[in-house]
Enzyme design. Structure first.
Site, short mmCIF file in Angstrom:
data_model
loop_
_atom_site.label_atom_id
_atom_site.label_comp_id
_atom_site.label_asym_id
_atom_site.label_seq_id
_atom_site.Cartn_x
_atom_site.Cartn_y
_atom_site.Cartn_z
N HIS A 123 0.84 -1.21 0.00
CA HIS A 123 0.00 0.00 0.00
C HIS A 123 0.87 1.25 0.00
O HIS A 123 1.18 1.81 1.05
CB HIS A 123 -0.91 -0.01 1.23
CG HIS A 123 -2.01 1.00 1.18
ND1 HIS A 123 -3.20 0.83 1.83
CD2 HIS A 123 -2.11 2.20 0.57
CE1 HIS A 123 -3.99 1.87 1.62
NE2 HIS A 123 -3.33 2.73 0.85
N HIS A 140 1.52 5.14 -2.17
CA HIS A 140 1.05 6.15 -3.12
C HIS A 140 2.29 6.92 -3.58
O HIS A 140 2.72 7.86 -2.90
CB HIS A 140 0.06 7.12 -2.45
CG HIS A 140 -1.16 6.47 -1.89
ND1 HIS A 140 -2.35 6.39 -2.59
CD2 HIS A 140 -1.40 5.88 -0.69
CE1 HIS A 140 -3.26 5.78 -1.84
NE2 HIS A 140 -2.70 5.47 -0.68
N PHE A 141 2.87 6.51 -4.70
CA PHE A 141 4.10 7.15 -5.17
C PHE A 141 3.82 8.40 -6.01
O PHE A 141 4.73 9.02 -6.54
CB PHE A 141 4.98 6.15 -5.92
CG PHE A 141 5.79 5.26 -5.02
CD1 PHE A 141 5.84 5.47 -3.65
CD2 PHE A 141 6.53 4.20 -5.55
CE1 PHE A 141 6.59 4.66 -2.82
CE2 PHE A 141 7.30 3.39 -4.72
CZ PHE A 141 7.32 3.61 -3.36
N ARG A 142 2.55 8.75 -6.16
CA ARG A 142 2.12 10.08 -6.64
C ARG A 142 2.42 10.38 -8.11
O ARG A 142 2.17 11.50 -8.56
CB ARG A 142 2.73 11.18 -5.78
CG ARG A 142 2.45 11.10 -4.28
CD ARG A 142 0.97 11.16 -4.00
NE ARG A 142 0.70 11.47 -2.58
CZ ARG A 142 -0.44 11.20 -1.97
NH1 ARG A 142 -1.40 10.59 -2.65
NH2 ARG A 142 -0.63 11.53 -0.71
N ASN A 188 -4.88 6.39 -7.10
CA ASN A 188 -5.38 7.78 -7.02
C ASN A 188 -4.30 8.80 -7.40
O ASN A 188 -3.94 9.67 -6.62
CB ASN A 188 -5.98 8.08 -5.65
CG ASN A 188 -5.03 7.80 -4.50
OD1 ASN A 188 -4.13 6.97 -4.61
ND2 ASN A 188 -5.24 8.48 -3.38
N GLU A 202 -7.12 0.82 -3.78
CA GLU A 202 -8.11 0.75 -2.77
C GLU A 202 -9.41 1.40 -3.25
O GLU A 202 -9.39 2.49 -3.82
CB GLU A 202 -7.64 1.38 -1.45
CG GLU A 202 -7.15 2.82 -1.58
CD GLU A 202 -6.55 3.39 -0.31
OE1 GLU A 202 -7.26 3.51 0.71
OE2 GLU A 202 -5.35 3.68 -0.36
N HIS A 232 -10.98 0.61 1.24
CA HIS A 232 -10.81 1.67 2.24
C HIS A 232 -12.18 1.86 2.89
O HIS A 232 -13.08 2.44 2.30
CB HIS A 232 -10.33 2.95 1.55
CG HIS A 232 -10.19 4.13 2.45
ND1 HIS A 232 -9.05 4.90 2.47
CD2 HIS A 232 -11.02 4.69 3.36
CE1 HIS A 232 -9.19 5.89 3.34
NE2 HIS A 232 -10.39 5.78 3.89
N ASP A 291 0.82 2.57 3.82
CA ASP A 291 -0.05 3.64 3.30
C ASP A 291 0.78 4.91 3.12
O ASP A 291 0.36 6.01 3.50
CB ASP A 291 -1.25 3.89 4.19
CG ASP A 291 -2.30 4.80 3.55
OD1 ASP A 291 -2.18 5.09 2.34
OD2 ASP A 291 -3.22 5.24 4.26
N HIS A 316 2.95 14.27 1.34
CA HIS A 316 2.66 15.65 0.93
C HIS A 316 3.82 16.51 1.41
O HIS A 316 4.44 16.20 2.44
CB HIS A 316 1.36 16.16 1.56
CG HIS A 316 0.15 15.36 1.24
ND1 HIS A 316 -0.50 15.44 0.03
CD2 HIS A 316 -0.53 14.43 1.96
CE1 HIS A 316 -1.54 14.62 0.03
NE2 HIS A 316 -1.57 13.99 1.19
#
Length: 456
Positions: free
Chosen positions: A60, A62-64, A94, A146, A180, A313, A317
């Site tokens: 899980h 989020h490498f953006r 996402n 998710e 989620h 997760d 930011h």
């Protein structure tokens, strides 16, 4: 000629730590034993008594990338993973654009192949794109989700009326749904009710324990009715753990495998609502920080097998993006580099045994997401040489200035951790002597079962 000979190490075998040597050839573990006579090898690693363990699998992250590369990209995210003892990651959908069709999937895959230094899977997004799921499955997504039952970063939350239809299609494909679980209606009602609240723990109030529990209960009912395989992301509450434990007990009583697995994050294990005052906006994530009773339940769930795995997760930011306002601040914290070090420190502090930590961070994730079929998840002959070498005595406080994420901060500042001395991915040393030792793009795409079955 072996590629790598690891000597003077210890491995966990037959319920105990035992001295061993490891021979790696062509990216695979080929021998495990003692006193090997090796005339020559490309590289000899003298572990000097340190442990060699399976590298972590983080299901899980989020490498953006694409779309939010100020926060992170495939290179910086994978470097953070390698420095923390992670050799495999699964990226979430996402991004901008979201990974919801062939074009967006292929765009992300091309970027990851050029930049990642660790092996990777890619999940497919689920919103109103149910007609696109078969295409994504055949392209090789690892899983779907998710699936956001409530609002979160990226705006991929699914409409209530589409949720069951999406799970039915995922069942038809023989795929895995990752969920989620937060109740969006409850969240919106509480947001209105608490609109004048300016306290630092506002976020925990607007997404309370009941918000997660309600969504988990709803999802469990649909999972049972459809018979779809599912995975619950970042469980965080006493109530949800109780529901999962009950359902697993009922399945075991009927000699059935549970239809679902679940994960917990380090930030829900090692941070709490007591940290709101210290962290402020830097403690905001979805689901939010919880109280001590929930944390105790999560630890018990790890130890008794209710919770299957730990995942970061990782949702970075920039510090400047977080801003001063808890309501406006984006949700998410960096964590891929600190996942394994924090879990190793938990072993050192007797929060859980080493054998359990190994299962939670390597074998269980591999098996749940089909990565065992690709040689991932075990320190055994014939498996990929995805390994970490670590001295468990080397406790040190986490410092943001030593980490590799673009975020530039960590919610775990000052917390004890055990960082790896070496990380190996398919027999290549990608982290050693506190530096990255790999070129962008060496990471391998791990095709999902839909792609594999198409090729059979």
């Amino acid at each position: 000629m072996p590629d790598i000979h690891i000597k003077n190490t210890r491995i966990y075998y037959n319920n105990s730590l035992q001295p061993a040597e490891i021979i790696i050839e062509h990216g695979k573990i080929t021998k495990i034993g003692k006193d090997f006579r090796v005339s020559s090898s490309d590289m000899v690693i003298d572990a000097k008594g340190s442990l060699t363990l399976p590298a972590g699998i983080d299901v899980h992250v989020h490498f953006r990338e694409p779309g939010m590369t100020l926060k992170e990209n495939w290179y910086t995210g994978s470097c953070a993973a390698a420095a923390g003892g992670i050799a495999t990651v699964i990226d979430q959908p996402n991004t901008i654009p979201p990974t919801t069709d062939r074009r967006s999937f292929e765009q992300k895959l091309e970027l990851a192949r050029k930049k990642s230094i660790v092996d990777f899977g890619i999940n497919g997004g689920v919103t109103g794109n149910i007609e696109k799921l078969k295409e994504l499955w055949r392209l090789g997504v690892t899983a779907f989700g998710e699936i956001f039952m409530a609002e979160s970063t990226g705006g991929l939350n699914i409409k209530e009326e589409d949720f069951e239809e999406a799970l039915a299609e995922i069942k038809r494909l023989g795929a895995l749904a990752t969920i989620h679980a937060e109740d969006e209606k409850m969240r919106l009602e509480l947001e209105q009710l608490l609109k004048g609240d300016v306290s630092c723990d506002y976020h925990s109030k607007v997404r309370p324990n009941a918000c997660e529990a309600s969504a988990v209960q709803c999802a469990l009912e649909i999972i049972s009715r459809l018979g779809v395989k599912a995975h619950f992301c970042h469980l965080s509450t006493l109530e949800a753990v109780g529901m999962i434990r009950k359902e697993k007990y009922l399945a075991k009583r009927e000699n059935k495998e549970p239809l679902f697995t679940c994960e917990v994050t380090p930030h829900h294990l090692f941070l709490s609502t007591r940290d709101w005052e210290r962290l402020g906006v830097f403690g905001k994530m979805n689901p939010p920080l919880r109280g001590s009773h929930s944390i105790k339940a999560l630890v018990n769930g790890l130890n008794d097998g209710t919770i299957d795995m730990v995942a970061s997760d990782h949702a970075p930011h920039l510090e400047s993006e977080k801003g001063p306002d808890i309501r406006a601040a984006p949700s998410g914290v960096p964590g891929v580099e600190t996942l394994m070090p924090l879990m190793l420190a938990a072993v050192r502090k007797n929060i859980l045994p080493l054998a359990k930590m190994i299962m939670l961070t390597s074998w269980n994730p591999a098996r749940a997401f089909g990565l065992d079929l690709l040689g991932k998840g075990k320190l055994e002959v014939s498996y990929d040489a995805d390994l970490m070498i670590v001295d468990p005595r080397n406790l040190q406080p986490v410092r943001a200035d030593m980490l590799h994420s673009k975020a530039g901060w960590t919610p775990f500042e000052g917390i004890d951790a055990v960082f790896p001395e070496y990380t190996l991915s398919r027999g290549e040393v990608i982290w050693m002597e506190e530096s990255i030792n790999a070129k962008p793009g060496r990471g391998k795409f791990l095709e999902g079962k839909g792609k594999m079955s198409e090729e059979d």
